[in-house]
Design an enzyme around this catalytic site. Structure first.
Site, PDB file in Angstrom:
ATOM      1  N   ASN A   9       0.866  -1.185   0.000  1.00  0.00           N
ATOM      2  CA  ASN A   9       0.000   0.000   0.000  1.00  0.00           C
ATOM      3  C   ASN A   9       0.899   1.231   0.000  1.00  0.00           C
ATOM      4  O   ASN A   9       1.472   1.576   1.025  1.00  0.00           O
ATOM      5  CB  ASN A   9      -0.892  -0.040   1.252  1.00  0.00           C
ATOM      6  CG  ASN A   9      -1.750   1.202   1.397  1.00  0.00           C
ATOM      7  OD1 ASN A   9      -1.893   1.982   0.453  1.00  0.00           O
ATOM      8  ND2 ASN A   9      -2.329   1.384   2.574  1.00  0.00           N
ATOM      9  N   TRP A  10       1.013   1.854  -1.157  1.00  0.00           N
ATOM     10  CA  TRP A  10       1.937   2.995  -1.277  1.00  0.00           C
ATOM     11  C   TRP A  10       1.360   4.297  -0.730  1.00  0.00           C
ATOM     12  O   TRP A  10       2.062   5.309  -0.657  1.00  0.00           O
ATOM     13  CB  TRP A  10       2.357   3.187  -2.741  1.00  0.00           C
ATOM     14  CG  TRP A  10       3.290   2.128  -3.237  1.00  0.00           C
ATOM     15  CD1 TRP A  10       3.946   1.202  -2.470  1.00  0.00           C
ATOM     16  CD2 TRP A  10       3.682   1.879  -4.588  1.00  0.00           C
ATOM     17  NE1 TRP A  10       4.709   0.396  -3.275  1.00  0.00           N
ATOM     18  CE2 TRP A  10       4.569   0.796  -4.572  1.00  0.00           C
ATOM     19  CE3 TRP A  10       3.360   2.473  -5.816  1.00  0.00           C
ATOM     20  CZ2 TRP A  10       5.156   0.282  -5.737  1.00  0.00           C
ATOM     21  CZ3 TRP A  10       3.928   1.971  -6.983  1.00  0.00           C
ATOM     22  CH2 TRP A  10       4.828   0.887  -6.932  1.00  0.00           C
ATOM     23  N   LYS A  11       0.074   4.311  -0.428  1.00  0.00           N
ATOM     24  CA  LYS A  11      -0.585   5.526   0.089  1.00  0.00           C
ATOM     25  C   LYS A  11      -0.308   6.702  -0.874  1.00  0.00           C
ATOM     26  O   LYS A  11      -0.185   6.467  -2.081  1.00  0.00           O
ATOM     27  CB  LYS A  11      -0.130   5.808   1.529  1.00  0.00           C
ATOM     28  CG  LYS A  11      -0.249   4.555   2.408  1.00  0.00           C
ATOM     29  CD  LYS A  11      -0.030   4.795   3.873  1.00  0.00           C
ATOM     30  CE  LYS A  11      -0.189   3.476   4.619  1.00  0.00           C
ATOM     31  NZ  LYS A  11      -0.106   3.617   6.076  1.00  0.00           N
ATOM     32  N   HIS A 103      -9.665   1.492   5.147  1.00  0.00           N
ATOM     33  CA  HIS A 103      -8.381   1.746   5.833  1.00  0.00           C
ATOM     34  C   HIS A 103      -8.617   2.788   6.934  1.00  0.00           C
ATOM     35  O   HIS A 103      -9.378   3.734   6.747  1.00  0.00           O
ATOM     36  CB  HIS A 103      -7.348   2.244   4.819  1.00  0.00           C
ATOM     37  CG  HIS A 103      -5.952   2.215   5.374  1.00  0.00           C
ATOM     38  ND1 HIS A 103      -5.513   3.147   6.280  1.00  0.00           N
ATOM     39  CD2 HIS A 103      -4.928   1.349   5.187  1.00  0.00           C
ATOM     40  CE1 HIS A 103      -4.261   2.856   6.617  1.00  0.00           C
ATOM     41  NE2 HIS A 103      -3.881   1.758   5.968  1.00  0.00           N
ATOM     42  N   GLU A 152      -5.717  -4.392  10.935  1.00  0.00           N
ATOM     43  CA  GLU A 152      -4.701  -3.356  11.099  1.00  0.00           C
ATOM     44  C   GLU A 152      -4.997  -2.528  12.346  1.00  0.00           C
ATOM     45  O   GLU A 152      -5.747  -1.533  12.273  1.00  0.00           O
ATOM     46  CB  GLU A 152      -4.708  -2.418   9.887  1.00  0.00           C
ATOM     47  CG  GLU A 152      -4.343  -3.094   8.588  1.00  0.00           C
ATOM     48  CD  GLU A 152      -3.691  -2.100   7.644  1.00  0.00           C
ATOM     49  OE1 GLU A 152      -2.591  -2.386   7.165  1.00  0.00           O
ATOM     50  OE2 GLU A 152      -4.266  -1.021   7.421  1.00  0.00           O
ATOM     51  N   GLY A 158       2.360   2.566  10.830  1.00  0.00           N
ATOM     52  CA  GLY A 158       3.377   3.598  10.648  1.00  0.00           C
ATOM     53  C   GLY A 158       4.117   3.979  11.919  1.00  0.00           C
ATOM     54  O   GLY A 158       4.791   5.006  11.963  1.00  0.00           O
ATOM     55  N   SER A 190       3.250  -1.821  10.589  1.00  0.00           N
ATOM     56  CA  SER A 190       4.691  -1.902  10.887  1.00  0.00           C
ATOM     57  C   SER A 190       5.296  -3.267  10.551  1.00  0.00           C
ATOM     58  O   SER A 190       6.162  -3.767  11.276  1.00  0.00           O
ATOM     59  CB  SER A 190       4.965  -1.533  12.351  1.00  0.00           C
ATOM     60  OG  SER A 190       4.573  -0.198  12.592  1.00  0.00           O
ATOM     61  N   GLY A 211       2.772  -0.939   4.382  1.00  0.00           N
ATOM     62  CA  GLY A 211       2.884   0.446   3.927  1.00  0.00           C
ATOM     63  C   GLY A 211       4.342   0.819   3.735  1.00  0.00           C
ATOM     64  O   GLY A 211       4.958   0.551   2.703  1.00  0.00           O
ATOM     65  N   GLY A 212       4.928   1.414   4.784  1.00  0.00           N
ATOM     66  CA  GLY A 212       6.283   1.973   4.703  1.00  0.00           C
ATOM     67  C   GLY A 212       7.326   1.040   4.101  1.00  0.00           C
ATOM     68  O   GLY A 212       8.117   1.464   3.240  1.00  0.00           O
TER      69      GLY A 212
END
Ligand code: PGA
Length: 227
Positions: A9-11, A103, A152, A158, A190, A211-212
């Site tokens: 998920n690149w947001k 989300h 989540e 994050g 995370s 994500g990150g």
């Protein structure tokens, strides 16, 4: 060996140009013959770029026959029509197979509630998209027709402070037992190369939403190798 979903998920990160750079950097490695590839047969990679990069990413993936599926990070609650600025499920369908719905960043920053999320799920399913429905705990409402859920917990997103694999396993198990339609539960929050296996080896966890750690090519490849 169970099947695993690894969702990136690149947001609101990456331009279309940067998205293609990322694909270019990982394409050789994930297209290698299966034995040496970080992408074994049991792993499905789903990349969710920002909307403006979706068509370019989809074209690149098709042209190189990469073993990657495309998802989007949101969809309109309206079907096609006079809804300025919206992207409808029927438009998404041209390029993507999956859509992240619910989300916590959308629930918090855009006031998305259960009724609205249910409408989005209905439209996604009507257009043949597979919702990846995010929940924050085992009591979050899950609309009818959802098969793929991502657990989540808000404090884990994050922050570098993931939930424990044991608690995530309990939540995944509880979701599956109270929602027989849900066949897969992913963990998100995370996730990185160092902890991914501790989640994916849990019996009721069927993959991860990242994500990150999905943004840098190297860290994403490390993730894939580690699970
Ligand atoms: P994170 O985000 O991996 O950066 O914690 C996960 C998510 O929000 O999907």
């Amino acid at each position: 060996m169970k099947n695993l979903h690894v969702v990136a998920n690149w947001k609101a990160n990456k331009t279309a140009h940067q998205a293609i750079y990322w694909l270019d950097a990982i394409s050789n490695q994930i297209s290698q013959p299966k034995a040496d590839s970080p992408l074994a047969d049991n792993k499905k990679v789903i990349v969710c770029p920002p909307f403006l990069a979706v068509s370019k990413v989809a074209e690149y993936v098709r042209s190189k026959s990469l073993p990657i599926e495309i998802g989007v990070q949101d969809v309109s609650r309206f079907d096609e029509g006079p809804f300025t600025g919206e992207v409808s499920a029927s438009q998404v369908k041209e390029f993507a197979t999956y859509v992240i719905i619910g989300h916590s960043e959308r629930r918090e920053n855009f006031g998305e509630d259960d009724a609205l999320l249910k409408t989005k799920v209905t439209l996604a399913l009507k257009n043949g998209l597979m919702p990846i429905f995010c929940v924050q705990d085992s009591t979050t409402f899950i609309p009818e027709g959802v098969r793929l859920v991502a657990y989540e917990p808000i404090g884990a997103i994050g922050t570098g402070k993931p939930d424990t694999p044991e608690n995530s396993e309990e939540v995944a198990k509880s979701i599956k037992s109270s929602h027989p339609e849900v066949t897969q539960v992913l963990y998100g929050g995370s996730v990185k190369a160092e902890n991914i296996a501790s989640f994916t080896q849990m019996p009721h966890i069927d993959g991860v939403l990242v994500g990150g750690a999905s943004l840098e090519e190297e860290s994403f490849l490390s993730l894939l190798k580690a699970c």
